[in-house]
Scaffold this motif. Structure first.
Motif, PDB file in Angstrom:
ATOM      1  N   GLY A   1       0.799  -1.221   0.000  1.00 59.56           N
ATOM      2  CA  GLY A   1       0.000   0.000   0.000  1.00 59.56           C
ATOM      3  C   GLY A   1       0.832   1.271   0.000  1.00 59.56           C
ATOM      4  N   GLU A   2       2.122   1.119   0.299  1.00 56.66           N
ATOM      5  CA  GLU A   2       2.999   2.296   0.398  1.00 56.66           C
ATOM      6  C   GLU A   2       3.493   2.780  -0.968  1.00 56.66           C
ATOM      7  OE1 GLU A   2       3.804  -0.806   0.890  1.00 56.66           O
ATOM      8  OE2 GLU A   2       5.750  -1.157  -0.059  1.00 56.66           O
ATOM      9  N   LEU A   3       3.158   2.052  -2.028  1.00 53.67           N
ATOM     10  CA  LEU A   3       3.664   2.453  -3.359  1.00 53.67           C
ATOM     11  C   LEU A   3       3.140   3.837  -3.750  1.00 53.67           C
ATOM     12  CD1 LEU A   3       3.320  -0.976  -5.221  1.00 53.67           C
ATOM     13  CD2 LEU A   3       5.460   0.216  -4.687  1.00 53.67           C
ATOM     14  N   PRO A   4       3.917   4.563  -4.572  1.00 50.74           N
ATOM     15  CA  PRO A   4       3.502   5.942  -4.906  1.00 50.74           C
ATOM     16  C   PRO A   4       2.230   6.024  -5.752  1.00 50.74           C
ATOM     17  CG  PRO A   4       5.669   5.402  -5.872  1.00 50.74           C
ATOM     18  CD  PRO A   4       5.213   4.200  -5.141  1.00 50.74           C
ATOM     19  N   ASP A   5       1.607   7.195  -5.691  1.00 44.78           N
ATOM     20  CA  ASP A   5       0.328   7.419  -6.363  1.00 44.78           C
ATOM     21  C   ASP A   5       0.334   7.091  -7.854  1.00 44.78           C
ATOM     22  OD1 ASP A   5      -0.828   8.249  -4.067  1.00 44.78           O
ATOM     23  OD2 ASP A   5      -0.719  10.394  -4.493  1.00 44.78           O
ATOM     24  N   GLU A   6       1.449   7.364  -8.539  1.00 40.71           N
ATOM     25  CA  GLU A   6       1.449   7.128  -9.990  1.00 40.71           C
ATOM     26  C   GLU A   6       1.163   5.665 -10.336  1.00 40.71           C
ATOM     27  OE1 GLU A   6       3.763   9.007  -8.448  1.00 40.71           O
ATOM     28  OE2 GLU A   6       5.807   8.557  -9.140  1.00 40.71           O
ATOM     29  N   VAL A   7       1.538   4.758  -9.417  1.00 36.64           N
ATOM     30  CA  VAL A   7       1.257   3.330  -9.663  1.00 36.64           C
ATOM     31  C   VAL A   7      -0.256   3.116  -9.709  1.00 36.64           C
ATOM     32  CG1 VAL A   7       1.479   0.977  -8.739  1.00 36.64           C
ATOM     33  CG2 VAL A   7       3.392   2.581  -8.544  1.00 36.64           C
ATOM     34  N   TRP A   8      -0.959   3.653  -8.707  1.00 37.25           N
ATOM     35  CA  TRP A   8      -2.419   3.438  -8.623  1.00 37.25           C
ATOM     36  C   TRP A   8      -3.145   4.160  -9.758  1.00 37.25           C
ATOM     37  CZ3 TRP A   8      -1.625  -0.460  -5.927  1.00 37.25           C
ATOM     38  CH2 TRP A   8      -0.761  -0.439  -4.837  1.00 37.25           C
ATOM     39  N   HIS A   9      -2.704   5.374 -10.086  1.00 37.93           N
ATOM     40  CA  HIS A   9      -3.329   6.081 -11.205  1.00 37.93           C
ATOM     41  C   HIS A   9      -3.131   5.290 -12.494  1.00 37.93           C
ATOM     42  CE1 HIS A   9      -4.078   9.283  -8.537  1.00 37.93           C
ATOM     43  NE2 HIS A   9      -2.932   9.919  -8.636  1.00 37.93           N
ATOM     44  N   SER A  10      -1.916   4.748 -12.641  1.00 39.80           N
ATOM     45  CA  SER A  10      -1.634   4.018 -13.889  1.00 39.80           C
ATOM     46  C   SER A  10      -2.581   2.825 -14.044  1.00 39.80           C
ATOM     47  CB  SER A  10      -0.151   3.610 -13.944  1.00 39.80           C
ATOM     48  OG  SER A  10       0.039   2.240 -13.692  1.00 39.80           O
ATOM     49  N   PHE A  11      -2.900   2.174 -12.924  1.00 43.92           N
ATOM     50  CA  PHE A  11      -3.831   1.042 -13.017  1.00 43.92           C
ATOM     51  C   PHE A  11      -5.233   1.500 -13.428  1.00 43.92           C
ATOM     52  CE2 PHE A  11      -0.808  -1.413 -10.298  1.00 43.92           C
ATOM     53  CZ  PHE A  11      -0.624  -2.463 -11.185  1.00 43.92           C
ATOM     54  N   ASP A  12      -5.606   2.699 -13.013  1.00 44.64           N
ATOM     55  CA  ASP A  12      -6.942   3.180 -13.389  1.00 44.64           C
ATOM     56  C   ASP A  12      -7.054   3.371 -14.904  1.00 44.64           C
ATOM     57  OD1 ASP A  12      -7.821   3.086 -10.802  1.00 44.64           O
ATOM     58  OD2 ASP A  12      -7.221   5.144 -10.352  1.00 44.64           O
ATOM     59  N   LEU A  13      -5.975   3.852 -15.519  1.00 43.75           N
ATOM     60  CA  LEU A  13      -6.010   3.969 -16.983  1.00 43.75           C
ATOM     61  C   LEU A  13      -6.058   2.571 -17.626  1.00 43.75           C
ATOM     62  CD1 LEU A  13      -5.945   5.775 -19.527  1.00 43.75           C
ATOM     63  CD2 LEU A  13      -3.458   5.555 -19.510  1.00 43.75           C
ATOM     64  N   LEU A  14      -5.297   1.645 -17.044  1.00 48.59           N
ATOM     65  CA  LEU A  14      -5.268   0.285 -17.591  1.00 48.59           C
ATOM     66  C   LEU A  14      -6.648  -0.377 -17.504  1.00 48.59           C
ATOM     67  CD1 LEU A  14      -3.196  -1.579 -18.884  1.00 48.59           C
ATOM     68  CD2 LEU A  14      -2.551  -2.392 -16.629  1.00 48.59           C
ATOM     69  N   ILE A  15      -7.349  -0.126 -16.412  1.00 48.23           N
ATOM     70  CA  ILE A  15      -8.714  -0.665 -16.264  1.00 48.23           C
ATOM     71  C   ILE A  15      -9.589  -0.117 -17.397  1.00 48.23           C
ATOM     72  CG2 ILE A  15     -10.820  -0.563 -14.826  1.00 48.23           C
ATOM     73  CD1 ILE A  15      -8.858  -0.631 -12.357  1.00 48.23           C
ATOM     74  N   GLU A  16      -9.481   1.185 -17.652  1.00 43.47           N
ATOM     75  CA  GLU A  16     -10.259   1.812 -18.730  1.00 43.47           C
ATOM     76  C   GLU A  16      -9.926   1.167 -20.077  1.00 43.47           C
ATOM     77  OE1 GLU A  16     -12.483   4.204 -17.957  1.00 43.47           O
ATOM     78  OE2 GLU A  16     -13.175   4.358 -20.039  1.00 43.47           O
ATOM     79  N   MET A  17      -8.646   0.918 -20.329  1.00 44.88           N
ATOM     80  CA  MET A  17      -8.227   0.289 -21.589  1.00 44.88           C
ATOM     81  C   MET A  17      -8.867  -1.095 -21.734  1.00 44.88           C
ATOM     82  SD  MET A  17      -6.136   2.510 -22.920  1.00 44.88           S
ATOM     83  CE  MET A  17      -5.390   1.624 -24.292  1.00 44.88           C
ATOM     84  N   MET A  18      -8.931  -1.830 -20.621  1.00 43.22           N
ATOM     85  CA  MET A  18      -9.406  -3.208 -20.672  1.00 43.22           C
ATOM     86  C   MET A  18     -10.922  -3.307 -20.806  1.00 43.22           C
ATOM     87  SD  MET A  18      -7.135  -5.530 -20.845  1.00 43.22           S
ATOM     88  CE  MET A  18      -5.591  -4.876 -21.449  1.00 43.22           C
ATOM     89  N   ILE A  19     -11.635  -2.215 -20.496  1.00 44.36           N
ATOM     90  CA  ILE A  19     -13.098  -2.250 -20.618  1.00 44.36           C
ATOM     91  C   ILE A  19     -13.499  -2.560 -22.065  1.00 44.36           C
ATOM     92  CG2 ILE A  19     -15.189  -0.790 -20.515  1.00 44.36           C
ATOM     93  CD1 ILE A  19     -14.038   0.391 -17.893  1.00 44.36           C
ATOM     94  N   SER A  20     -12.795  -1.964 -23.029  1.00 45.71           N
ATOM     95  CA  SER A  20     -13.085  -2.261 -24.445  1.00 45.71           C
ATOM     96  C   SER A  20     -12.844  -3.737 -24.758  1.00 45.71           C
ATOM     97  CB  SER A  20     -12.200  -1.426 -25.380  1.00 45.71           C
ATOM     98  OG  SER A  20     -12.436  -0.063 -25.183  1.00 45.71           O
TER      99      SER A  20
END
Lengths: 93, 93
Positions: free
Chosen positions: B58-77
């Motif tokens: 959980g201590e990983l920096p914010d950019e890691v979590w934001h990056s996953f949110d974009l990846l989730i969006e990509m995978m929706i298609s």
């Protein structure tokens, strides 16, 4: 073509990490449809994501990169299932 | 069922981050086939991955979590394309 797509993805990722706007997500959605048309497999999307993130934030800890390697492995089954279904759909057409 | 799968995935991810062994990757491969059978969509796999990684690191920096949110969006298609193909295949059967 793939190189253009990769640099487009990296740009969208950089913007999304910076701003987290709906507009960036929408740009990702449009690009993901292009990926599908170009037959980019889900495991390739994860590899591209990993490479783009490494280019932007190479300083991130090892567990991030290892975690992506497992995710790529997970997505290989999805890519295979995609291709199987696609060939069934093509036979039907 | 989904909760069991999630905790299994978290365990495999923890082991893979620790050891990066072929055996861990193989365990991931087996689990991903189970995901497919259970109709877990690719975007759900990314969400599960994000949640599992957050639970472990959980201590990983914010950019890691934001990056996953974009990846989730990509995978929706990809998830949508999967479901469309699946319904075509089911009609064929």
């Amino acid at each position: 073509m793939v190189q253009i797509i990769e640099s487009q993805y990296k740009e969208i990722l950089a913007q999304y990490i910076r701003e987290q706007s709906e507009q960036n997500l929408y740009a990702g959605q449009i690009l993901s449809r292009q990926f599908l048309q170009e037959n980019v497999q889900p495991e390739e999307v994860i590899s591209m994501h990993k490479a783009a993130l490494a280019g932007l934030h190479g300083e991130l800890p090892d567990e991030v990169w290892h975690s992506f390697d497992l995710l790529i492995e997970m997505m290989i089954s999805y890519g295979m299932a995609n291709r199987e279904r696609q060939s069934l759909v093509q036979k039907q057409e």
